[in-house]
Design a protein around this motif. Structure first.
Motif, PDB file in Angstrom:
ATOM      1  N   ALA A   1       0.843  -1.203   0.000  1.00 27.90           N
ATOM      2  CA  ALA A   1       0.000   0.000   0.000  1.00 27.90           C
ATOM      3  C   ALA A   1       0.875   1.249   0.000  1.00 27.90           C
ATOM      4  N   GLU A   2       1.976   1.192   0.727  1.00 28.49           N
ATOM      5  CA  GLU A   2       2.891   2.343   0.745  1.00 28.49           C
ATOM      6  C   GLU A   2       3.494   2.573  -0.637  1.00 28.49           C
TER       7      GLU A   2
ATOM      8  N   CYS B   1      -1.101   8.574 -12.974  1.00 28.65           N
ATOM      9  CA  CYS B   1      -1.044   9.473 -14.128  1.00 28.65           C
ATOM     10  C   CYS B   1      -2.270   9.359 -15.029  1.00 28.65           C
ATOM     11  N   HIS B   2      -2.596  10.486 -15.629  1.00 27.52           N
ATOM     12  CA  HIS B   2      -3.530  10.467 -16.751  1.00 27.52           C
ATOM     13  C   HIS B   2      -2.790   9.861 -17.941  1.00 27.52           C
TER      14      HIS B   2
ATOM     15  N   SER C   1       6.451   8.193 -14.497  1.00 27.27           N
ATOM     16  CA  SER C   1       6.544   9.636 -14.209  1.00 27.27           C
ATOM     17  C   SER C   1       7.172   9.925 -12.850  1.00 27.27           C
TER      18      SER C   1
ATOM     19  N   GLU D   1      -4.410   4.596   2.345  1.00 25.40           N
ATOM     20  CA  GLU D   1      -3.239   4.098   1.653  1.00 25.40           C
ATOM     21  C   GLU D   1      -2.329   3.413   2.663  1.00 25.40           C
ATOM     22  N   GLY D   2      -1.090   3.810   2.722  1.00 25.54           N
ATOM     23  CA  GLY D   2      -0.210   3.122   3.666  1.00 25.54           C
ATOM     24  C   GLY D   2      -0.137   3.777   5.028  1.00 25.54           C
TER      25      GLY D   2
ATOM     26  N   ILE E   1       6.152  17.171 -14.113  1.00 21.79           N
ATOM     27  CA  ILE E   1       6.691  15.890 -14.554  1.00 21.79           C
ATOM     28  C   ILE E   1       5.711  15.169 -15.484  1.00 21.79           C
ATOM     29  N   GLY E   2       4.642  15.840 -15.860  1.00 18.68           N
ATOM     30  CA  GLY E   2       3.760  15.279 -16.882  1.00 18.68           C
ATOM     31  C   GLY E   2       2.865  14.141 -16.427  1.00 18.68           C
ATOM     32  N   CYS E   3       2.436  14.140 -15.164  1.00 13.93           N
ATOM     33  CA  CYS E   3       1.586  13.039 -14.701  1.00 13.93           C
ATOM     34  C   CYS E   3       0.127  13.236 -15.102  1.00 13.93           C
ATOM     35  N   GLY E   4      -0.286  14.482 -15.331  1.00 17.77           N
ATOM     36  CA  GLY E   4      -1.662  14.721 -15.782  1.00 17.77           C
ATOM     37  C   GLY E   4      -2.706  14.720 -14.687  1.00 17.77           C
ATOM     38  N   ARG E   5      -2.285  14.691 -13.429  1.00 17.91           N
ATOM     39  CA  ARG E   5      -3.267  14.668 -12.342  1.00 17.91           C
ATOM     40  C   ARG E   5      -4.116  15.939 -12.317  1.00 17.91           C
TER      41      ARG E   5
ATOM     42  N   PHE F   1      -4.983  17.702 -14.849  1.00 20.67           N
ATOM     43  CA  PHE F   1      -5.941  17.585 -15.952  1.00 20.67           C
ATOM     44  C   PHE F   1      -7.137  16.732 -15.536  1.00 20.67           C
ATOM     45  N   VAL F   2      -6.839  15.579 -14.924  1.00 18.86           N
ATOM     46  CA  VAL F   2      -7.916  14.673 -14.502  1.00 18.86           C
ATOM     47  C   VAL F   2      -8.807  15.349 -13.463  1.00 18.86           C
TER      48      VAL F   2
ATOM     49  N   TRP G   1      -4.685  19.395 -22.133  1.00 17.34           N
ATOM     50  CA  TRP G   1      -3.611  18.406 -22.026  1.00 17.34           C
ATOM     51  C   TRP G   1      -3.002  18.172 -23.398  1.00 17.34           C
TER      52      TRP G   1
ATOM     53  N   GLU H   1      -1.151  15.783 -25.518  1.00 12.36           N
ATOM     54  CA  GLU H   1      -0.830  14.350 -25.442  1.00 12.36           C
ATOM     55  C   GLU H   1       0.606  14.053 -25.829  1.00 12.36           C
TER      56      GLU H   1
ATOM     57  N   ARG I   1       2.891  15.746 -23.080  1.00 12.51           N
ATOM     58  CA  ARG I   1       2.417  15.431 -21.726  1.00 12.51           C
ATOM     59  C   ARG I   1       2.528  16.636 -20.801  1.00 12.51           C
TER      60      ARG I   1
ATOM     61  N   PRO J   1       1.534  16.736  -7.524  1.00 13.46           N
ATOM     62  CA  PRO J   1       2.404  16.060  -6.559  1.00 13.46           C
ATOM     63  C   PRO J   1       3.793  16.676  -6.445  1.00 13.46           C
ATOM     64  N   VAL J   2       4.127  17.613  -7.326  1.00 10.55           N
ATOM     65  CA  VAL J   2       5.492  18.155  -7.304  1.00 10.55           C
ATOM     66  C   VAL J   2       5.531  19.659  -7.071  1.00 10.55           C
TER      67      VAL J   2
END
Lengths: 411, 422
Positions: free
Chosen positions: A18-19, A27-28, A86, B69-70, B347-351, B353-354, B366, B368, B371, B391-392
């Motif tokens: 989980a961690e 990512c999208h 990513s 999560e953890g 870093i192009g994760c797209g979060r 955008f979502v 976005w 494509e 990214r 996240p960054v």
């Protein structure tokens, strides 16, 4: 670290997986999911783990890959999904292989039965070879409703999975379980059955609607100068007999030299250390910046305490003394060893299969041979020779056969 | 090495630092409280002492945790009631603690079933040498409805029992309030009217944390069944802060002395409680998870914060944020602030955008191929959801724009926060 040959490194627990899954950025249009030769969708199964749906994660992995638990352990993920990850923009990629291993181990413990046989279509396919490509093509064909017979010349199924990859990296019970899933699905395994000896190609062609040649590169390449040398053994033979004996061999050498720079050489060198050989020197043709072995394998070999020397080729052998010269600089070294193991590559033997190969593969791209009933897959088909590529080729050859035999009748 | 005086006065009693154990399993006997004092806590609220006639009989197991999560212990569920030791043992421990730690603050938490109990307990703990009394009017897992949070939601009973305690003792006294109530102000006012000198809050929130899906029983499973009981830890911090703010801005309670409780585990949490009007702080859940040693970083971090803020007296920080929390209708709604995307950090994760598409206003586009996200200013409402999910830290607050026809200068708009922009 234990040196035990049969000891596999522990996997994740529910908490630690989980961690690790929580590190995933979700990512999208995730790059990892576009980077797998076998079309694995890590973004989807990691998201399932993140949201505590481990069974759903197992569904995603297994329906795509009949060898999911094996790939989780042996795939050079650093070249595929983890290279695309990513998260590398922050620190290190997600341990996708490790998460996949957790999920497939869970699947096994929960006795999940994910694969489903398709409604029988009355067609029969023969597969020659029970290595990863043969096993995957069998699975895909069974899912489509074909009857499948697999012919294996050895006493155990699995090909290189069983005879080549060491126990500490791929436990045999994992291989056996993956194969059991496929036989449970309906594949008939004919062991100790060599084509041309126990049954002929003509017979197969007469009895089946199609024949897939999924023979791997199972024979060792050797160098002429080592012919007849009593200290020399091929990597293929050495790995097979160690795995067969589960590490209990009686002739563990004190010192050994391994020649080769690929994953097989790393496996041989690490296996020797785990068996208790004091000094293991690996002499590689390639220099480190052009090394063929995966980073994971190379790191494991270093961790095991193997001395790695890059850029050298053997030039002479005298009893148990091998002389090497550097390819680019003026340097020479002589090593005396109780055991010399050659891991310089493998070749295929298609003598009795009615096809010809060059440099280990057929000369055409794709899976159809000149004979409309005969297809190739696995190592002998064009493309990479890794397990993940074998899975891809196994699926693709099955699709191609299905198109040829059922193309007009399937919606 | 930072050195700041963390001393603070509360209800006329001097605490060497504001950090106290709250009345709970973490302060259940002499040895526990002594160790906490040795490790640096300023005070302890000894586990609630009940009347001799009330017999405590605990379940096993008695805790559960909420995870995400953890992360363990996002929240914590507790079914344990008040002190299990005999009344005399508890009183002896109070006296022993005060004797061995004369400069530390020993607070006796008490709980009765009727007026006589409250008077009697107040007398007993006063005689034992306690520095202060806390009335437990708020424990949600008592096996008697004459005790605990049922009492705390009834202003008449609260006032009556506070008066009883004041008849039994002249020690400073705080009434511990329950959050299992829509508005805490009437109960707090009743306590003050009954003679309380201050308020301690919040106690735990009534909860069901998790269910066993096969057995269809809540956790923890007590021989096949379970009960609603108190929830604590980080997850309740926002609820605690809200109640404390509302007490401090209620008419007539502006200077209300408060001992803040609810999910404190870092110095930052502690500062938040102080800025919203807490003078002392009480902690249990983080101690149950990590031990008494957490006080070291809470104290040291608080000293560094005081240093950064140029504050020499902790009391100068109390309640500083209260004036900055307004009713929603009084906030400035004349402008919006767009997000700013830092392409070098992305870093192009797209979060973004979502989240913008699925949770906001479809204002991030976005690319494509590359990214990379971009902001569509014609659709962006300035909610900054993208900023939060990145996240960054590549998205921060950017251009500010006045809404059409509104008064005001862009330069005057203040929206920057180090916490919002990572």
């Amino acid at each position: 670290m234990t040196n035990n040959y049969t000891h596999e490194k522990s996997g994740y627990t529910m908490t630690t997986v989980a961690e690790e899954a929580a590190r995933c950025l979700l990512c999208h249009d995730a790059p990892c999911s576009k980077a797998c030769p076998a079309n694995t969708d890590p973004a989807k199964f990691i998201r399932s783990v993140r949201f505590r749906n481990i069974k759903g994660a197992a569904d995603t992995i297994r329906t795509n890959n009949a060898l999911g638990a094996i790939c989780a352990r042996v795939c050079p993920t650093e070249k595929y999904c983890e290279l695309a990850c990513s998260r590398s923009g922050i620190d290190t990629p997600i341990d996708i292989g490790g998460i996949q291993r957790y999920v497939t181990d869970f699947e096994q413990q929960a006795k999940m039965d994910i694969l489903e046989k398709g409604p029988a279509n009355g067609l029969k396919i023969a597969i020659v070879g029970s290595g990863p490509a043969g096993l995957q093509s069998a699975t895909t064909l069974l899912e489509k409703g074909y009857a499948v017979d697999i012919f294996e010349k050895n006493t155990k199924p699995g090909g290189y999975l069983t005879y080549g990859i060491p126990e500490y990296r791929l436990p045999q019970d994992i291989v056996d379980y993956e194969i059991k899933r496929i036989t449970n699905l309906g594949a008939n395994l004919h062991l100790n059955t060599a084509i041309g000896e126990d049954i002929t190609m003509d017979q197969l062609k007469a009895d089946y609607d199609s024949v897939i040649l999924a023979v791997g590169a199972s024979e060792a390449k050797m160098l002429p100068m080592f012919d007849g040398n009593a200290y020399t053994e091929s990597a293929v033979d050495f790995l097979a007999r160690v795995k067969d004996a589960q590490g209990q061999i009686s002739d563990v050498p004190e010192n050994a030299v391994v020649i080769g720079g690929g994953d097989v050489a790393m496996d041989v060198a690490t296996t020797l250390k785990r068996l208790g050989t004091k000094n293991v020197t690996d002499m590689a043709y390639e220099e480190f910046d052009e090394f063929r072995a995966s980073k994971k394998e190379l790191a494991g070999t270093r961790e095991a305490g193997v001395t790695l020397v890059d850029g050298y080729v053997p030039t002479a052998i005298d009893g148990n003394e091998v002389t090497f010269k550097h390819r680019n600089i003026d340097a020479e070294m002589t090593i005396k060893a109780d055991k010399i193991i050659l891991a310089i590559g493998q070749q295929v033997n298609t003598d009795k299969l009615g096809i010809t190969t060059e440099h280990g593969e057929v000369s055409f791209i794709g899976y159809r041979t000149d004979d409309p009933k005969v297809y190739v897959t696995g190592d002998i088909a064009h493309g990479d020779k890794t397990v993940v590529w074998a899975v891809r080729k196994g699926k693709e050859v099955a699709e191609e056969i299905d198109n040829a035999l059922m193309g007009g009748n399937r919606k | 090495m930072i050195k700041k005086d963390l001393g603070i006065d509360f209800l006329g009693v001097h605490f060497e630092n504001p950090f106290c154990l709250s009345s709970s399993p973490v302060g259940n006997c002499y040895e526990m409280c002594a160790k906490a004092f040795d490790e640096g806590w300023g005070g302890v609220v000894f586990k609630t002492i009940g009347p001799e006639h009330f017999k405590v009989d605990e379940v096993s197991p008695r805790f559960d945790e909420l995870t995400k999560e953890g992360t363990p212990f996002v929240g914590f569920k507790n079914m344990e009631q008040i002190a299990e030791h005999s009344l005399q043992e508890n009183l002896d421990d109070l006296a022993h603690l005060k004797r061995d730690y004369p400069t530390k603050i020993v607070i006796a938490s008490i709980m009765g079933t009727n007026e006589e109990d409250w008077v009697e307990l107040a007398k007993l703990v006063t005689d034992a040498g306690a520095d202060m009394i806390e009335m437990n009017l708020s424990c949600p897992q008592m096996t008697s409805h004459e005790m605990g949070s049922d009492v705390g939601t009834n202003p008449e009973l609260v006032k009556k029992y506070c008066e009883a305690v004041k008849r039994g003792s002249d020690l400073p006294m705080m009434a511990k309030m329950t959050p299992n109530i829509t508005d805490m102000v009437p109960a707090a006012k009743a306590a003050m009217a009954g003679g309380a000198d201050g308020i301690a809050t919040i106690n735990t929130v009534k909860s069901i944390s998790n269910l066993d899906l096969d057995k269809k029983v809540a956790l923890p499973i007590v021989n096949g069944k379970s009960s609603i009981s108190g929830f604590s830890g980080k997850a309740v911090k926002p609820i605690a802060l809200r109640f404390i703010q509302q007490l401090r801005v209620a008419a007539g309670l502006e200077q209300l002395p408060i001992s803040g409780i609810g999910g404190i585990e870092t110095w930052e949490d502690a500062v938040e409680f102080i800025l919203l009007g807490s003078t002392t702080l009480q902690v249990t859940t983080a101690v149950m998870q990590y031990g008494y040693r957490i006080v070291e970083d809470m104290k040291n971090g608080l000293m560094h914060y005081m240093d950064e803020q140029g504050v020499d007296h902790l009391s100068d920080l109390v309640g500083l944020a209260n004036k900055n929390i307004l009713p929603a209708e009084d906030l400035d709604r004349d402008y919006k602030v767009y997000p700013k995307i830092d392409w070098d950090k992305c870093i192009g994760c797209g979060r973004c955008f979502v989240s913008c598409f699925d949770g906001a206003h479809q204002a991030i586009t976005w690319d494509e191929k590359t990214r990379r996200p971009s902001v569509d200013y014609s659709k962006c409402v300035g909610c900054q959801l993208c900023n939060l999910v990145c996240p960054v830290g590549a998205i921060s607050t950017g251009k500010i724009e006045m809404k059409p026809g509104r008064e005001g200068k862009i330069e005057d708009v203040d929206i920057e926060s180090v916490r919002l922009t990572h």
